[in-house]
Scaffold this active site. Structure first.
Site, PDB file in Angstrom:
ATOM      1  CD  GLU A 106       0.548   2.739   4.192  1.00 26.24           C
ATOM      2  OE1 GLU A 106       0.156   2.507   3.038  1.00 26.24           O
ATOM      3  OE2 GLU A 106       0.737   3.894   4.608  1.00 26.24           O
ATOM      4  CB  SER A 157      -4.570   2.214  -2.811  1.00 22.10           C
ATOM      5  OG  SER A 157      -5.358   2.100  -3.943  1.00 22.10           O
ATOM      6  CG  ASN A 205      -0.608   5.709  -1.837  1.00 23.04           C
ATOM      7  OD1 ASN A 205       0.527   5.454  -2.242  1.00 23.04           O
ATOM      8  ND2 ASN A 205      -1.632   4.910  -2.041  1.00 23.04           N
ATOM      9  CG  HIS A 255      -1.975  -0.038   0.957  1.00 19.74           C
ATOM     10  ND1 HIS A 255      -1.373   1.194   0.996  1.00 19.74           N
ATOM     11  CD2 HIS A 255      -2.347  -0.224  -0.331  1.00 19.74           C
ATOM     12  CE1 HIS A 255      -1.386   1.720  -0.213  1.00 19.74           C
ATOM     13  NE2 HIS A 255      -1.967   0.878  -1.031  1.00 19.74           N
TER      14      HIS A 255
END
Ligand code: NAD
Length: 738
Positions: free
Chosen positions: A476, A443, A514, A464
């Site tokens: 992702e 991540s 994120n 991801h």
């Protein structure tokens, strides 16, 4: 009888015409202008044919119909845009007529004089269920696959082909409102209990039962066209309704914070429509529908949540010329929190998985997660016992990398540690077949850096996932500098197989989702530090349309993870990359107070043992001098949240991380619930206009810090009057090629 492109019509000896809808070039039946023309022709032909006594309408596919077609919806919006430029008054008139086409066609079926029965053999959504409601009889199969819904509100519109008028004339008002304002699905049994279908039968009895209704003398008149018809529960002038309606408005306000014009329009259509004759009700619905279609919310939600989501799901970003990959075996390395669930969703797609951890105990423990999920699904009747056993049989726990010798794809989900990942990459590549792809679920670690440990970086990619993996719809896909087309094609084919929506982004710290999420959380840190009462922070986020408040979200993510990420930024990018007050807040929470979030039942919230509910930690107010509620403008707090996220999304575009606006929009909604009524983070900007957005950023930057400063790209776009969808037109290439 003439032949149709999308329908077959067979009339039996009893004079019952069986109309079967089966679009040859589509996997699912959808409404197009051509389909509606043909339905109209069928109505005319069956009315004119004296041998036809009645009609049974069904589908030749396993589903009945998913509702409207993308191209028709897109066409309607382009028509509004073009006409509004040419002749604004005429544009609305044209839209009103287009919006009413289906409505009045279904009414024509209802009043054609011969009985029609809809035989619902599979999922029946939107306009297709509204067509069924206009039939005089409805029979549904009891197959588990049958789902009945009017889900339009989920994409910013509402049932505008008679749904808002027929449902509350059949079901009680409360159930009708709930069904339409949430868009939730009904089983056939529930639809029958609500009085929305007449019979539920075994799948093989569907057509005979539908025909029998006609043979039994089904009257070709809707209940509301009969003299003396009464609305269930007596309409809106009853004591019960006097209780229901104020509560309905309040509940809607609580659930939507006034952000969803379509949901409000449903209440208006029902409330106003139940007071007037049926045809007037339909006209009221047509007017509100025309109004809602012109809202920014409807335009943006349909584009992102319907059109773009489907396009991305169908491989809009798949590289041309790559053959479809057949993924026969997947290896998952690391059977921890993420790996265990990745194994589950892979096996649920029917793909065999080897689940590897450091020893067989750890690998087997990972499989117990799937066992728990399967037993939950079987318990709820969502999966049969056999299906559950089959799924589990596809997961093989193992400590042995040799079992990857015939894998097509390996996904690593080991500790977030460069050295551990390096060792795993090397061990896997020692046994992996030549053409296979290696994906990392990291991540935070850039993919390009991890790929330096690989002997074949072209076959190295980021995939991801988001937690909880079995629920989150987004994945992702991250391209390292050297990632090749084959790796991307295999990753996208895998994501499609597990039925998730992919976005493809270039490599950057935090990728797309994120980066945006931490802007949201950091804005909340700023507010806390300014002394904004914590409850106002959380509520402002919800009123802005975010599903989870930022403090609550940070507790879920873990505050010590935030601390780790901030520290890593300082280590890699220097002190200036982190706001010192944020670091101090997080250090205090973690190191001094041991408040790490939900995981240790203490974070920004307190988590008492169940059934007690979590509540904001009272001590939070003592960390910073508090402002009074009067000193805080709730609207500004809302703007700060949406703007800081949208600005970050714009930065990712400017940096070339996100190249397609559809991905920023869909990624922001599916990844962290960015106010869905906006259509996503970039549509939020396009929706208000880049110029207005830049002005808003400048105002906020003056008061709340330089992180709100508009970027050079935004300023340039504002000056030129551009939009993201115009400047980064996702269809540009395809159109040029066509
Ligand atoms: P975790 O600690 O729950 O699981 C890691 C697993 O890897 C453990 O079972 C461990 O035994 C195993 N492992 C460690 N070294 C190994 C090795 N050499 N060989 C085989 N197995 C090994 O961690 P997690 O939360 O599942 O995170 C795993 C990865 O997923 C990390 O890269 C993380 O950044 C990423 N990720 C996590 C989340 C999240 O919400 N937790 C979300 C997205 C991505």
């Amino acid at each position: 009888m003439s032949t149709y492109k999308n329908f077959t019509v067979e009339t039996d000896a009893d004079g019952i015409a069986l109309v079967t809808w089966d679009m040859k070039d589509k996997s699912m039946n959808v409404f197009t202008v051509e389909v509606m023309d043909e339905i109209e022709a069928i109505v005319d032909a069956t009315v004119a044919d004296a041998d036809v006594k009645g009609v049974v309408f069904t589908s030749g596919k396993s589903t009945f119909s998913g509702g409207a077609d993308l191209t028709m919806i897109k066409g309607m919006f382009s028509m509004i845009v073009e006409e509004k430029v040419k002749d604004p008054a005429n544009a609305v008139k044209k839209l009103f007529d287009a919006a009413g086409r289906m409505n009045w066609l279904w009414r024509k079926i209802e009043t054609n004089g011969k009985p029609w029965v809809s035989a619902i053999n599979g999922t029946c959504m939107g306009g297709a269920f509204e067509l069924s409601l206009a039939c005089h009889g409805r029979v549904a199969s009891n197959a588990k696959s049958v789902k009945i819904a009017l889900p339009e509100v989920k994409v910013g519109i509402f049932p505008g082909a008679g749904g808002t008028q027929r449902v509350p004339r059949l079901a009680n008002t409360q159930d009708a409102l709930q069904m339409m304002t949430t868009g939730s699905s009904l089983t056939a049994a529930r639809a029958k209990a609500m009085n929305l279908v007449h019979q539920v039968v075994e799948p093989d009895q569907l057509i005979p039962a539908a025909k029998q209704m006609i043979k039994d003398g089904l009257k070709p008149v809707a209940p509301w066209d009969e003299k003396g018809f009464k609305v269930p529960g007596g309409g809106i002038w009853t004591p019960a309704a006097a209780q229901l309606w104020p509560a309905a408005s309040a509940i809607l306000r609580r659930e939507t914070s006034g952000n969803y014009p379509a949901a409000l329009a449903i209440l208006k259509c029902v409330y106003e429509g139940l007071q007037v004759p049926f045809d007037t009700g339909l006209r009221i619905e047509q007017r509100y529908f025309t109004e809602v279609l012109q809202t920014t919310e409807a335009f943006s939600m349909i584009r992102s949540l319907f059109v773009s989501m489907q396009e991305l799901g169908k491989g809009a970003r798949r590289p041309a010329g790559q053959p479809k990959s057949s993924i026969k075996k997947v290896g998952v390395i690391g059977a921890g929190f993420m790996g265990a669930s990745i194994a589950y969703v892979t096996a649920a797609a029917g793909i065999p998985v080897v689940l590897i951890d450091r020893d067989i105990e750890a690998a087997t423990k990972g499989k117990t997660v799937s066992e728990g999920l399967v037993s939950g699904a079987v318990g709820k009747g969502k999966m049969s016992k056999d299906e559950g056993e089959k799924l589990l049989s596809l997961i093989t726990p193992s400590p042995d990398y040799a079992s990857l010798a015939d894998a097509d794809l390996v996904i690593e989900a080991v500790f977030e540690d460069r050295a551990v990942k390096k060792a795993v990459i090397e061990a896997v590549e020692a046994v992996l077949p030549e053409g296979a792809i290696f994906a990392s679920n990291t991540s935070t670690l850039p993919i390009t850096g991890l790929a330096e440990n690989s002997k074949r970086p072209a076959q190295f990619i980021g995939v991801h996932f988001f937690s909880p993996v079995e629920k989150m719809m987004l994945t992702e896909v991250i391209l390292g500098k050297e990632t090749g087309d084959k790796a991307l094609a295999v990753a996208l084919d895998y994501v499609a197989a597990i039925k998730k929506t992919p976005i493809v982004v270039n490599d950057t710290r935090g990728f797309f989702v994120n980066r945006c999420v931490f802007r949201y959380i950091h804005e909340a840190y700023d507010m806390l530090i300014e002394g904004v009462p914590p409850v106002m922070i959380e509520n402002a986020a919800k009123f802005a349309g975010m599903p989870v408040g930022p403090l609550s979200l940070n507790d879920e993510v873990a505050i010590d993870l935030s601390q780790k990420i901030l520290k890593a930024s300082i280590a890699d990018l220097g002190e200036a990359s982190v706001e010192p007050k944020h670091m101090a807040l997080v250090n205090k929470m973690v190191d001094e107070l041991d408040r790490r979030g939900r995981k240790n039942s203490k974070g920004f919230y307190d988590y008492p043992p169940k059934p007690a509910k979590k509540s904001l930690w009272p001590g939070l107010k003592d960390l910073y001098p508090q402002k009074s509620a009067d000193e805080v403008n709730l609207k500004t707090l809302q703007q700060r949240f949406l703007t800081t996220i949208a600005l970050e999304a714009a930065r990712t575009v400017e940096e070339g991380i996100v190249t397609d606006p559809r991905e920023a929009d869909v990624g922001s909604i599916l990844g962290f619930g960015f106010a869905p009524y906006t259509g996503g983070a970039l549509s939020y900007i396009d929706g208000m206009g880049v110029k207005t957005f830049v002005a808003l950023c400048e105002k906020l930057a003056g008061q709340y810090g330089a992180h709100f400063k508009p970027t050079p790209l935004l300023k340039e776009m504002a000056e030129k009057g551009e939009t993201f969808y115009g400047r980064f037109d996702p269809y540009g290439e395809a159109q040029k090629a066509a």
